[in-house]
Write a protein that holds these residues in place. Structure first.
Motif, PDB file in Angstrom:
ATOM      1  N   LYS A  25      18.211  66.644  84.126  1.00 32.02           N
ATOM      2  CA  LYS A  25      18.225  65.121  84.100  1.00 32.02           C
ATOM      3  C   LYS A  25      17.335  64.463  83.202  1.00 32.02           C
ATOM      4  O   LYS A  25      17.498  63.534  82.207  1.00 32.02           O
ATOM      5  CB  LYS A  25      18.147  64.516  85.539  1.00 32.02           C
ATOM      6  CG  LYS A  25      18.956  64.768  86.428  1.00 32.02           C
ATOM      7  CD  LYS A  25      18.937  64.298  87.829  1.00 32.02           C
ATOM      8  CE  LYS A  25      17.522  64.353  88.506  1.00 32.02           C
ATOM      9  NZ  LYS A  25      17.251  66.021  88.961  1.00 32.02           N
ATOM     10  N   GLN A  83      16.951  61.105  92.045  1.00 31.07           N
ATOM     11  CA  GLN A  83      17.082  62.093  93.342  1.00 31.07           C
ATOM     12  C   GLN A  83      17.618  61.542  94.397  1.00 31.07           C
ATOM     13  O   GLN A  83      18.353  61.959  95.291  1.00 31.07           O
ATOM     14  CB  GLN A  83      15.611  62.579  93.657  1.00 31.07           C
ATOM     15  CG  GLN A  83      14.819  63.621  92.846  1.00 31.07           C
ATOM     16  CD  GLN A  83      15.396  65.005  92.796  1.00 31.07           C
ATOM     17  OE1 GLN A  83      15.785  65.537  93.993  1.00 31.07           O
ATOM     18  NE2 GLN A  83      15.134  65.662  91.700  1.00 31.07           N
ATOM     19  N   GLU A 133      13.650  58.558  87.757  1.00 37.77           N
ATOM     20  CA  GLU A 133      13.354  58.449  89.140  1.00 37.77           C
ATOM     21  C   GLU A 133      12.215  57.368  89.537  1.00 37.77           C
ATOM     22  O   GLU A 133      11.213  57.688  89.902  1.00 37.77           O
ATOM     23  CB  GLU A 133      12.564  59.820  89.237  1.00 37.77           C
ATOM     24  CG  GLU A 133      13.266  61.190  88.967  1.00 37.77           C
ATOM     25  CD  GLU A 133      13.830  61.954  89.886  1.00 37.77           C
ATOM     26  OE1 GLU A 133      13.827  61.194  91.157  1.00 37.77           O
ATOM     27  OE2 GLU A 133      14.385  63.075  89.629  1.00 37.77           O
ATOM     28  N   ALA A 160      20.680  68.153  91.240  1.00 35.80           N
ATOM     29  CA  ALA A 160      19.362  68.999  91.913  1.00 35.80           C
ATOM     30  C   ALA A 160      18.194  68.892  91.032  1.00 35.80           C
ATOM     31  O   ALA A 160      18.258  68.672  89.729  1.00 35.80           O
ATOM     32  CB  ALA A 160      19.720  70.122  92.152  1.00 35.80           C
ATOM     33  N   ASN A 161      16.955  69.314  91.540  1.00 38.17           N
ATOM     34  CA  ASN A 161      16.021  69.615  90.724  1.00 38.17           C
ATOM     35  C   ASN A 161      16.213  70.662  89.638  1.00 38.17           C
ATOM     36  O   ASN A 161      16.633  71.653  89.996  1.00 38.17           O
ATOM     37  CB  ASN A 161      14.894  70.273  91.568  1.00 38.17           C
ATOM     38  CG  ASN A 161      14.044  69.165  92.268  1.00 38.17           C
ATOM     39  OD1 ASN A 161      13.814  68.051  91.886  1.00 38.17           O
ATOM     40  ND2 ASN A 161      13.460  69.682  93.516  1.00 38.17           N
ATOM     41  N   GLY A 162      15.708  70.459  88.232  1.00 40.33           N
ATOM     42  CA  GLY A 162      15.921  71.089  87.346  1.00 40.33           C
ATOM     43  C   GLY A 162      17.172  71.349  86.727  1.00 40.33           C
ATOM     44  O   GLY A 162      17.410  72.063  85.837  1.00 40.33           O
ATOM     45  N   ALA A 163      18.115  70.407  87.011  1.00 42.18           N
ATOM     46  CA  ALA A 163      19.583  70.543  86.481  1.00 42.18           C
ATOM     47  C   ALA A 163      19.467  69.924  84.973  1.00 42.18           C
ATOM     48  O   ALA A 163      20.408  70.282  84.201  1.00 42.18           O
ATOM     49  CB  ALA A 163      20.438  69.408  87.155  1.00 42.18           C
ATOM     50  N   THR A 217      15.672  66.097  81.025  1.00 43.32           N
ATOM     51  CA  THR A 217      15.640  66.418  79.509  1.00 43.32           C
ATOM     52  C   THR A 217      16.936  65.711  78.895  1.00 43.32           C
ATOM     53  O   THR A 217      16.835  65.322  77.627  1.00 43.32           O
ATOM     54  CB  THR A 217      16.024  67.985  79.467  1.00 43.32           C
ATOM     55  OG1 THR A 217      15.105  68.930  80.275  1.00 43.32           O
ATOM     56  CG2 THR A 217      16.396  68.744  78.222  1.00 43.32           C
ATOM     57  N   GLU A 245       8.722  58.634  83.453  1.00 42.48           N
ATOM     58  CA  GLU A 245       8.354  59.137  84.576  1.00 42.48           C
ATOM     59  C   GLU A 245       6.813  58.942  84.801  1.00 42.48           C
ATOM     60  O   GLU A 245       6.168  59.422  83.952  1.00 42.48           O
ATOM     61  CB  GLU A 245       9.102  60.670  84.834  1.00 42.48           C
ATOM     62  CG  GLU A 245       9.232  61.145  86.170  1.00 42.48           C
ATOM     63  CD  GLU A 245       9.596  62.437  86.496  1.00 42.48           C
ATOM     64  OE1 GLU A 245       9.981  62.860  87.433  1.00 42.48           O
ATOM     65  OE2 GLU A 245       9.646  63.126  85.321  1.00 42.48           O
ATOM     66  N   VAL A 294      18.570  74.271  78.329  1.00 44.76           N
ATOM     67  CA  VAL A 294      18.415  73.581  79.581  1.00 44.76           C
ATOM     68  C   VAL A 294      19.794  72.595  79.634  1.00 44.76           C
ATOM     69  O   VAL A 294      20.345  72.575  80.620  1.00 44.76           O
ATOM     70  CB  VAL A 294      17.497  72.633  79.830  1.00 44.76           C
ATOM     71  CG1 VAL A 294      17.791  71.512  80.949  1.00 44.76           C
ATOM     72  CG2 VAL A 294      16.108  73.212  79.803  1.00 44.76           C
TER      73      VAL A 294
HETATM   74  P1  ATP Z   1      13.541  67.216  88.358  1.00 49.01           P
HETATM   75  O1  ATP Z   1      14.451  66.344  89.159  1.00 49.01           O
HETATM   76  O2  ATP Z   1      12.916  68.425  89.173  1.00 49.01           O
HETATM   77  O3  ATP Z   1      12.658  66.499  87.411  1.00 49.01           O
HETATM   78  P2  ATP Z   1      15.509  67.409  86.195  1.00 49.01           P
HETATM   79  O4  ATP Z   1      16.760  67.585  86.424  1.00 49.01           O
HETATM   80  O5  ATP Z   1      14.840  65.991  85.607  1.00 49.01           O
HETATM   81  O6  ATP Z   1      14.718  68.068  87.501  1.00 49.01           O
HETATM   82  P3  ATP Z   1      14.149  68.924  83.587  1.00 49.01           P
HETATM   83  O7  ATP Z   1      13.195  67.991  83.874  1.00 49.01           O
HETATM   84  O8  ATP Z   1      15.366  68.035  82.725  1.00 49.01           O
HETATM   85  O9  ATP Z   1      15.173  68.723  85.132  1.00 49.01           O
HETATM   86  O10 ATP Z   1      14.050  70.367  83.525  1.00 49.01           O
HETATM   87  C1  ATP Z   1      15.165  71.169  83.338  1.00 49.01           C
HETATM   88  C2  ATP Z   1      14.421  72.751  83.222  1.00 49.01           C
HETATM   89  O11 ATP Z   1      13.684  72.505  81.929  1.00 49.01           O
HETATM   90  C3  ATP Z   1      13.741  73.027  84.160  1.00 49.01           C
HETATM   91  O12 ATP Z   1      13.796  74.370  84.246  1.00 49.01           O
HETATM   92  C4  ATP Z   1      12.422  72.817  83.608  1.00 49.01           C
HETATM   93  O13 ATP Z   1      11.281  73.522  84.055  1.00 49.01           O
HETATM   94  C5  ATP Z   1      12.648  72.887  82.144  1.00 49.01           C
HETATM   95  N1  ATP Z   1      11.450  72.169  81.406  1.00 49.01           N
HETATM   96  C6  ATP Z   1      11.285  70.971  81.668  1.00 49.01           C
HETATM   97  N2  ATP Z   1      10.396  70.567  80.833  1.00 49.01           N
HETATM   98  C7  ATP Z   1       9.842  71.503  80.238  1.00 49.01           C
HETATM   99  C8  ATP Z   1       8.772  71.607  79.111  1.00 49.01           C
HETATM  100  N3  ATP Z   1       8.167  70.742  78.517  1.00 49.01           N
HETATM  101  N4  ATP Z   1       8.591  72.955  78.468  1.00 49.01           N
HETATM  102  C9  ATP Z   1       9.332  74.058  79.252  1.00 49.01           C
HETATM  103  N5  ATP Z   1      10.195  73.968  80.101  1.00 49.01           N
HETATM  104  C10 ATP Z   1      10.569  72.651  80.505  1.00 49.01           C
END
Ligand code: ATP
Length: 227
Positions: free
Chosen positions: A41, A187, A155, A36-39, A43, A84, A17
């Protein structure tokens, strides 16, 4: 710098990620991380707070390397995340939830109750009967009871009515004024950029932009502010 993430690679099982992410927060600064979603953040915050061990890179807080330390050890050093989804103790009262936050510090609740008068009015109410905005205030309040030096939020405005969003952002401004640094994932980019001293844009696991006036940046305006 108070917090530095340097060259962080992290993911889940086979899924990578974060690809060499670096960012910094100075003492007393409010830094926004938008994307964006899934970027990646959430993590990023999980790596900083010790919930997820990076496969490469370093987390340094106050000159001390924290990489790979467990979450409770990171909290003890003053680097604290408001999770969160709040993660409150639902059946317990507001007062009891705040007391849980003060477990190691014995911090009195005065400052938190001054910051969130709504909590002061509801000390004996069960946490799970509070509104979404009130629960967010309680989650922030509980984190403040651990006496953080840097507070990380994931968030905090999600799902809240506009007035509650205002109340939460106002509180973040006042927490910064009290000398606590903040790393804010949002977001809601417009409000986060308006409040922040500095911001980073995260795209597909790497920082692509950073600066003090991202709200004025044409790419940010198009991609994240819908202008
Ligand atoms: P959002 O705003 O949608 O929460 P984000 O920028 O916070 O997005 P992350 O939650 O860090 O993104 O997720 C990044 C990627 O890691 C995504 O593709 C998500 O599906 C994946 N991911 C997050 N947590 C896990 C987990 N526990 N196991 C497997 N994949 C995960």
């Amino acid at each position: 710098m108070m917090l530095s993430l340097d060259g962080i690679e992290a993911g889940y099982g086979g899924l990578r990620v974060l690809h060499g992410l670096s960012l910094e927060v100075a003492a007393g600064e409010l830094v926004a991380l938008v994307g964006a979603n899934g970027a990646g953040k959430s993590t990023t915050l999980r790596v900083a707070s010790g919930l997820l061990r990076p496969s490469a890179g370093r987390v340094v807080f106050d000159g001390e390397e924290l990489t790979g330390l467990p979450g409770h050890a990171v909290v003890r050093r003053g680097l604290v995340q408001v999770p969160e989804g709040r993660a409150l103790f639902g059946p317990l009262t507001v007062a009891e939830n705040l007391a849980m936050g003060a477990f190691h510090t014995g911090e009195p609740a005065d400052r938190v109750l001054e910051l969130f008068p709504r909590l002061a009015e509801r000390l004996d109410q069960r946490a799970d009967t509070m509104s979404g905005g009130e629960q967010q205030m309680l989650a922030i309040g509980r984190a403040l009871m651990t006496r953080p030096r840097l507070l990380m939020l994931d968030e905090p405005s999600v799902g809240l009515a506009p007035l509650m969003v205002r109340a939460v952002f106002d509180a973040l401004g006042r927490i910064r004024e009290s000398g606590v640094a903040i790393l804010l994932v949002e977001q809601n980019a417009a409000q986060a950029l308006a409040l922040a001293d500095r911001a980073y844009v995260l795209e597909n696991g790497v920082i692509t932009l950073s600066g003090t006036d991202l709200a004025g940046d044409e790419r940010v305006r198009r991609a994240y502010l819908g202008l």
